[in-house]
Design a protein around this motif. Structure first.
Motif, PDB file in Angstrom:
ATOM      1  N   ARG A  37     -12.723 -13.792 -37.033  1.00  0.00           N
ATOM      2  CA  ARG A  37     -11.325 -13.383 -36.982  1.00  0.00           C
ATOM      3  C   ARG A  37     -10.396 -14.430 -37.581  1.00  0.00           C
ATOM      4  O   ARG A  37      -9.381 -14.108 -38.188  1.00  0.00           O
ATOM      5  N   VAL A  38     -10.752 -15.719 -37.403  1.00  0.00           N
ATOM      6  CA  VAL A  38      -9.928 -16.805 -37.940  1.00  0.00           C
ATOM      7  C   VAL A  38     -10.729 -17.538 -38.993  1.00  0.00           C
ATOM      8  O   VAL A  38     -11.820 -18.053 -38.728  1.00  0.00           O
ATOM      9  N   ARG A  39     -10.177 -17.538 -40.198  1.00  0.00           N
ATOM     10  CA  ARG A  39     -10.787 -18.281 -41.310  1.00  0.00           C
ATOM     11  C   ARG A  39      -9.689 -19.175 -41.881  1.00  0.00           C
ATOM     12  O   ARG A  39      -8.637 -18.691 -42.290  1.00  0.00           O
ATOM     13  N   SER A  53     -14.551 -17.778 -33.529  1.00  0.00           N
ATOM     14  CA  SER A  53     -13.609 -16.650 -33.480  1.00  0.00           C
ATOM     15  C   SER A  53     -14.252 -15.347 -33.946  1.00  0.00           C
ATOM     16  O   SER A  53     -13.553 -14.345 -34.112  1.00  0.00           O
ATOM     17  N   GLU A  54     -15.558 -15.363 -34.126  1.00  0.00           N
ATOM     18  CA  GLU A  54     -16.300 -14.185 -34.589  1.00  0.00           C
ATOM     19  C   GLU A  54     -15.720 -13.640 -35.887  1.00  0.00           C
ATOM     20  O   GLU A  54     -15.585 -12.435 -36.084  1.00  0.00           O
TER      21      GLU A  54
END
Length: 110
Positions: free
Chosen positions: A33-35, A30-31
């Motif tokens: 963006r999602v953690r 997600s580069e």
């Protein structure tokens, strides 16, 4: 399908991974963006296990701590394939509509 679920299945599509590695892989896909925090990550993994979309490939002990390695099941791979196709179809339609909008906004005819 929720994005974290899609990303976790995607992260398992090429090889089995343990939880911490899955969190890193989701962030990479997600580069950043999602953690996923530990609660979200393991809650989703537990749900995917219960749904039969993933399985425990093996259990290891690393530095005295147990670690489960997860793998995609055949059903999980099919579910990911179906969701990927659904998203591709939606993206094609979005692109089609946007091209019409951009033409109209640029003063052309749609």
């Amino acid at each position: 399908m929720q994005e974290p679920t899609f990303l976790l299945l995607t992260a398992l599509a090429d090889q089995p991974r343990h939880g911490y590695a899955l969190g890193d892989e989701v962030a990479a896909i997600s580069e950043g963006r999602v953690r996923l925090g530990a609660g979200s990550l393991y809650g989703t993994l537990d749900r995917l296990l219960a749904d039969g979309l993933i399985r425990v490939d093996r259990e290891e002990t690393v530095d005295g701590r147990p670690r489960r390695v997860f793998a995609l099941t055949t059903e999980g791979a099919q579910t990911l394939r179906d969701e990927s196709e659904r998203l591709r179809t939606a993206l094609r339609e979005a692109d089609r509509r946007l091209s019409t909008t951009w033409t109209r906004l640029a003063g052309g005819t749609a």
